[in-house]
Design a protein around this motif. Structure first.
Motif, PDB file in Angstrom:
ATOM      1  N   LYS A  84       0.845  -1.190   0.000  1.00  0.00           N
ATOM      2  CA  LYS A  84       0.000   0.000   0.000  1.00  0.00           C
ATOM      3  C   LYS A  84       0.886   1.247   0.000  1.00  0.00           C
ATOM      4  CE  LYS A  84      -4.029  -2.033   2.286  1.00  0.00           C
ATOM      5  NZ  LYS A  84      -4.964  -1.936   3.437  1.00  0.00           N
ATOM      6  N   LEU A  85       0.581   2.181  -0.881  1.00  0.00           N
ATOM      7  CA  LEU A  85       1.354   3.414  -1.011  1.00  0.00           C
ATOM      8  C   LEU A  85       0.583   4.554  -0.343  1.00  0.00           C
ATOM      9  CD1 LEU A  85       3.814   4.861  -2.127  1.00  0.00           C
ATOM     10  CD2 LEU A  85       2.654   5.021  -4.338  1.00  0.00           C
ATOM     11  N   HIS A  86       1.190   5.159   0.688  1.00  0.00           N
ATOM     12  CA  HIS A  86       0.507   6.162   1.499  1.00  0.00           C
ATOM     13  C   HIS A  86       1.021   7.561   1.165  1.00  0.00           C
ATOM     14  CE1 HIS A  86      -1.154   2.947   4.071  1.00  0.00           C
ATOM     15  NE2 HIS A  86       0.028   2.380   3.914  1.00  0.00           N
ATOM     16  N   ALA A  87       0.098   8.479   0.902  1.00  0.00           N
ATOM     17  CA  ALA A  87       0.445   9.834   0.460  1.00  0.00           C
ATOM     18  C   ALA A  87       0.341  10.830   1.607  1.00  0.00           C
ATOM     19  CB  ALA A  87      -0.472  10.267  -0.672  1.00  0.00           C
ATOM     20  N   PRO A  88       1.356  11.686   1.770  1.00  0.00           N
ATOM     21  CA  PRO A  88       1.231  12.802   2.713  1.00  0.00           C
ATOM     22  C   PRO A  88       0.385  13.899   2.090  1.00  0.00           C
ATOM     23  CG  PRO A  88       3.286  12.983   1.532  1.00  0.00           C
ATOM     24  CD  PRO A  88       2.641  11.720   1.037  1.00  0.00           C
TER      25      PRO A  88
END
Length: 227
Positions: A84-88
């Motif tokens: 899973k790629l988490h964005a700020p």
């Protein structure tokens, strides 16, 4: 890649060029209590680094801590399609070519690593909104860009002059002057840093400064004394 405490490893990557300055890069690999791996601030993914990481476990989370650190996300997305790629805050807008799976300013993301990591969103800055993390097992705070220090003598000419004026070549790691000036909502920033100071920090990792190995909380107090 080298151990930095219980269930945390650091990996230093190649330098990257930003506005004429060569910045060192550093990632942290954290093993969560379920055994899966979280990669904080993905750097250039080399075959050697990938082999070292794969020997530790399965990469399930990729975390970019602010909108400035995104150059290598595509490499990691291709290498670990199940992660899973988490964005700020702000990065979805900046990198519309990347499909993110979650946002770091939402409770749903934090719930996936609750008990292993805590996080605070440092808002009120015009340059970027950074998400600061605390790794509970190693008592390590993770800063991306808010605290920096170039190695003395690593720059020359006009670059060295700019770095000194910006406090990037100060005797100790500091919040650069450009970031200080960009905090337009200092009350909000102070409240966030107070949350960071509530953590029982012993060590501090920064993307662009040597790691702090002891008295981490006192180090953070000193770095943000101006605020």
């Amino acid at each position: 890649m080298r151990p930095f405490g219980t269930d945390i490893w650091l990996a230093d990557g190649a330098e990257v060029d930003v506005a004429g300055f060569r910045y060192p890069t550093r990632a942290a690999i954290i093993r969560l209590s379920g055994g899966e791996l979280l990669v904080w601030l993905p750097i250039a993914l080399t075959p050697a680094l990938r082999a070292s990481i794969d020997a530790l476990g399965e990469v399930r989370h990729l975390v970019a801590p602010n909108s400035l650190h995104h150059l290598f996300l595509g490499q990691w997305r291709d290498a670990y399609p199940m992660a899973k790629l988490h964005a700020p805050p702000g990065l979805r807008r900046k990198r519309q070519d990347i499909a993110f799976d979650g946002d770091l300013d939402e409770g749903a993301a934090a719930a996936q690593w609750a008990g292993d990591l805590d996080q605070v969103v440092i808002r009120g800055n015009l340059i970027t909104t950074e998400v600061v993390f605390f790794h509970v097992a190693s008592r390590t705070v993770l800063f991306a860009d808010l605290i920096q220090q170039f190695e003395p003598g690593s720059l020359s000419g006009w670059r060295a002059l700019v770095a000194r004026l910006d406090l990037m070549m100060a005797p100790a790691p500091e919040v650069p002057r450009k970031f200080r000036a960009a905090f337009i909502d200092r009350a909000r920033a102070r409240a966030a840093i107070q949350q960071v100071l509530a953590w029982p920090a012993e060590k501090v990792v920064m993307a662009h400064a040597p790691p702090v190995l002891a008295d981490g909380q006192a180090f953070i107090v000193r770095a943000f004394r101006w605020l």
